[in-house]
Scaffold this active site. Structure first.
Site, mmCIF file in Angstrom:
data_model
loop_
_atom_site.group_PDB
_atom_site.id
_atom_site.type_symbol
_atom_site.label_atom_id
_atom_site.label_comp_id
_atom_site.label_asym_id
_atom_site.label_seq_id
_atom_site.Cartn_x
_atom_site.Cartn_y
_atom_site.Cartn_z
ATOM 1 N N THR A 282 0.872 -1.183 0.000
ATOM 2 C CA THR A 282 0.000 0.000 0.000
ATOM 3 C C THR A 282 0.908 1.231 0.000
ATOM 4 O OG1 THR A 282 -0.108 -0.173 2.425
ATOM 5 C CG2 THR A 282 -1.967 -1.048 1.187
ATOM 6 N N THR B 5 -0.995 -2.778 5.616
ATOM 7 C CA THR B 5 -1.301 -1.580 6.403
ATOM 8 C C THR B 5 -2.224 -0.682 5.581
ATOM 9 O OG1 THR B 5 0.874 -1.740 7.371
ATOM 10 C CG2 THR B 5 -0.245 0.379 7.612
ATOM 11 N N LEU C 1 5.645 -7.139 11.311
ATOM 12 C CA LEU C 1 7.022 -7.621 11.151
ATOM 13 C C LEU C 1 7.996 -6.520 10.746
ATOM 14 C CD1 LEU C 1 8.019 -7.985 7.947
ATOM 15 C CD2 LEU C 1 6.495 -9.923 8.043
ATOM 16 N N GLU D 188 11.600 -5.791 8.840
ATOM 17 C CA GLU D 188 12.534 -6.400 7.898
ATOM 18 C C GLU D 188 13.810 -6.744 8.667
ATOM 19 O OE1 GLU D 188 12.923 -4.084 4.331
ATOM 20 O OE2 GLU D 188 10.758 -3.818 4.241
ATOM 21 N N LYS E 120 -2.228 -0.826 13.867
ATOM 22 C CA LYS E 120 -1.008 -0.852 13.066
ATOM 23 C C LYS E 120 -0.489 0.563 12.790
ATOM 24 C CE LYS E 120 2.337 -1.963 10.576
ATOM 25 N NZ LYS E 120 2.652 -2.857 9.526
ATOM 26 N N CYS F 263 7.811 1.474 5.178
ATOM 27 C CA CYS F 263 6.672 1.567 6.099
ATOM 28 C C CYS F 263 6.571 2.904 6.819
ATOM 29 C CB CYS F 263 6.737 0.445 7.119
ATOM 30 S SG CYS F 263 6.386 -1.154 6.377
ATOM 31 N N ARG G 253 13.992 1.432 -0.264
ATOM 32 C CA ARG G 253 12.861 2.357 -0.402
ATOM 33 C C ARG G 253 13.005 3.466 0.635
ATOM 34 N NH1 ARG G 253 7.919 -1.605 0.229
ATOM 35 N NH2 ARG G 253 9.463 -2.653 1.515
HETATM 36 C C1 UDX Z 1 8.682 -0.991 10.745
HETATM 37 C C2 UDX Z 1 8.050 -1.391 12.095
HETATM 38 O O1 UDX Z 1 9.083 -1.552 13.072
HETATM 39 C C3 UDX Z 1 7.287 -2.674 11.942
HETATM 40 O O2 UDX Z 1 6.646 -3.023 13.169
HETATM 41 C C4 UDX Z 1 6.256 -2.488 10.856
HETATM 42 O O3 UDX Z 1 5.542 -3.682 10.647
HETATM 43 C C5 UDX Z 1 6.897 -2.040 9.549
HETATM 44 O O4 UDX Z 1 7.677 -0.871 9.773
HETATM 45 P P1 UDX Z 1 10.823 -1.787 9.345
HETATM 46 O O5 UDX Z 1 10.405 -0.799 8.308
HETATM 47 O O6 UDX Z 1 11.241 -3.150 8.931
HETATM 48 O O7 UDX Z 1 9.621 -2.002 10.394
HETATM 49 O O8 UDX Z 1 12.045 -1.143 10.125
HETATM 50 P P2 UDX Z 1 12.366 -0.634 11.593
HETATM 51 O O9 UDX Z 1 13.234 -1.611 12.262
HETATM 52 O O10 UDX Z 1 11.149 -0.198 12.303
HETATM 53 O O11 UDX Z 1 13.260 0.638 11.241
HETATM 54 C C6 UDX Z 1 12.692 1.733 10.520
HETATM 55 C C7 UDX Z 1 13.698 2.828 10.312
HETATM 56 O O12 UDX Z 1 13.963 3.489 11.537
HETATM 57 C C8 UDX Z 1 15.053 2.377 9.779
HETATM 58 O O13 UDX Z 1 15.462 3.275 8.773
HETATM 59 C C9 UDX Z 1 15.955 2.438 10.980
HETATM 60 O O14 UDX Z 1 17.279 2.674 10.639
HETATM 61 C C10 UDX Z 1 15.358 3.608 11.744
HETATM 62 N N1 UDX Z 1 15.611 3.577 13.188
HETATM 63 C C11 UDX Z 1 15.137 2.559 13.953
HETATM 64 C C12 UDX Z 1 16.298 4.625 13.787
HETATM 65 O O15 UDX Z 1 16.740 5.564 13.118
HETATM 66 N N2 UDX Z 1 16.508 4.591 15.139
HETATM 67 C C13 UDX Z 1 16.051 3.588 15.933
HETATM 68 O O16 UDX Z 1 16.279 3.633 17.152
HETATM 69 C C14 UDX Z 1 15.349 2.536 15.313
#
Ligand code: UDX
Length: 467
Positions: free
Chosen positions: A88, A124, A156, A158, A213, A269, A339
């Site tokens: 989405t 989502t 989840l 990644e 979510k 996301c 992305r």
């Molecule tokens: C996220 C949500 O965590 C997950 O629950 C949802 O289902 C999808 O979106 P994801 O996109 O896989 O998951 O990555 P995530 O681990 O959340 O990190 C997102 C971004 O935040 C990354 O670019 C990461 O580098 C950044 N980040 C994360 C920070 O800059 N600081 C942090 O302390 C944690």
């Protein structure tokens, strides 16, 4: 009890969900409109990188519990539980989510449902989407209202997709509040192993499940932008944001996780989800409630320009002709996903301002090249760092955390390292003669070596005195 399950969409979410449902012992068919992806998955290959997933995929293909197809008819014939896991994305030129992939799945699947079936959304979506889909399904499906539509959002991350799918923090199921039907019973069967493990299971109405979510992602984005805002204040005041995060994180109400300052959040996301959330709140007349998310987004985007500015300062005030090595392109480690990656965005901005930029990422080079073909990509840390005026660590891969500062001394032109994720040991780099610039902390050059040596001696003396 083993169920027959179809999963629509074979991206990060759908492919993981399909493989993990088979891992739980169910018979699963993964469906995608892209014959290339279907062919790859059926041959036991992943179209993306996700640690541990390929093993689950192959194990279940071999066991005969998992197959892939482009045929909706085959899926509708085989399964009575249909998970929707398509993307989405953000609509072009707007904040709102593009629901066309979900609509397409429902419009193609529903007319094929001639008997009792369950459609479970995982993607989502803006609040209100599942109610609209429920009506559409009842209109289009020959089985009419005996097709139940429910929402079962996916949380989840990644890099931890298998772990998060098989051992989630919670399972949320949104059902039609007026006609709850049988879907809860069915979902309890699907996730029996998880529920037996004691994983919390919350049954809600459709709107709440959708909001859980979006609210979770909005909270996480806010937490990251909060600490990045603190990093700005730390940079202005000479304080250290990592120590600050450690200290406030000890308060259990705050918690240390997701409080790492850096170049901000990216990925498929968080950025688009907070924007879609704002857009939806606007449509609902509740836009004031979420104006703070605009600031969360602003703080996040400012991190990127701030990094470019710091890199410019570090190479003497102009990027023209400067050679910059960028380590990391993925939006986070253990992923090949680029992305809305802050790392790649920064690399691009540096190049636009006249720097000669070489990028290395352990897994994301191919994807990066596809969306940013004008950057130069190297095959190793040493290759991109050769002759550089500054190294920027922008994704905290273990390979970069373990870098030996001494081994790079003779590779670079200037010993300058910018740590965009505060993932390196400042002390190790400085004591090897580097100027170290982290996020939300004062920059330190080799002159600090003596300071640290002295403070280490002081600490030893203190601990001896304490004994
Ligand atoms: C996220 C949500 O965590 C997950 O629950 C949802 O289902 C999808 O979106 P994801 O996109 O896989 O998951 O990555 P995530 O681990 O959340 O990190 C997102 C971004 O935040 C990354 O670019 C990461 O580098 C950044 N980040 C994360 C920070 O800059 N600081 C942090 O302390 C944690």
């Amino acid at each position: 009890m083993t169920r027959n399950i179809a999963v629509f969409g074979t991206g990060y979410l759908g492919a993981t969900h399909a493989a993990c449902m088979a891992e739980l012992g169910h018979q699963v068919i993964g469906v995608d409109v892209d014959p290339g992806k279907v062919g790859q998955l059926a041959a036991g290959e992943l179209p993306f990188y996700e640690p541990g997933l390929v093993e689950v995929l192959r194990r279940n293909l071999d066991a005969g519990r998992l197959r892939f197809t482009t045929s909706y008819a085959e899926a509708a014939e085989f399964a009575d539980i249909h998970f929707i896991g398509v993307g989405t994305p953000q609509r072009k030129g707007e904040f709102a989510a593009d629901l066309s992939y979900i609509d397409a799945v429902v419009e193609e699947l529903a007319p094929l449902l001639t008997s009792k079936a369950f459609i479970l959304g995982k993607s989502t979506v803006p609040v209100g989407t599942s109610e609209a889909l429920r009506r559409k399904v009842h209109d289009l499906a020959p089985a009419g209202k005996s097709v139940e539509v429910a929402w079962n959002p996916e949380f989840l991350r990644e890099g931890y997709a298998v772990q998060d799918t098989l051992h989630p923090d919670r399972i949320v199921l949104g059902v039609d509040a007026l006609n709850p039907g049988l879907v809860e019973e069915v979902v309890r069967e699907v996730y029996k192993d998880l529920l037996d493990e004691g994983i919390p299971f919350l049954v809600t109405d459709l709107a709440t499940a959708e909001l859980v979510k979006t609210a979770a992602n909005a909270f996480l984005a806010t937490k990251i932008s909060f600490i990045n805002a603190m990093a700005e204040v730390c940079e202005a005041s000479g304080a250290d944001v990592t120590v600050l995060a450690d200290a406030i994180g000890h308060d259990a109400r705050i918690g240390r996780r997701f409080l790492n300052a850096g170049i901000g959040f990216g990925g498929g996301c968080l950025p688009k989800d907070i924007r879609a959330f704002m857009a939806r709140a606007g449509e609902l007349g509740a836009d004031q409630a979420l104006t703070f998310l605009r600031e969360v987004d602003n703080i996040n985007m400012r991190r990127r320009t701030r990094m470019v500015e710091r890199a410019k300062d570090a190479v003497g005030g102009s990027l023209i002709g400067a050679r910059i090595a960028v380590l990391g392109a993925a939006f986070k480690p253990d992923s090949d996903d680029v992305r809305d990656s802050p790392a790649l965005n920064i690399a691009g901005q540096l190049q636009l301002q006249g720097a000669s930029v070489s990028v290395y990422d352990p897994k994301a080079t191919e994807n990066s090249r596809r969306i940013f073909p004008t950057l130069t990509y190297g095959a190793s840390v040493n290759e991109v760092c050769r002759g550089s005026d500054a190294i920027l660590v922008l994704t905290e891969w273990n390979e970069f955390k373990r870098l030996d500062p001494v081994s790079l001394v003779d590779v670079v032109r200037q010993r300058v390292i910018l740590d965009g994720r505060n993932c390196l040991s400042q002390q190790d780099w400085v004591s090897s003669g580097w100027t170290y610039i982290g996020v939300g902390k004062p920059a330190h050059g080799p002159e600090w070596q003596d300071h640290w040596a002295n403070s280490a001696i002081e600490r030893q003396v203190e601990s001896v005195n304490a004994e």
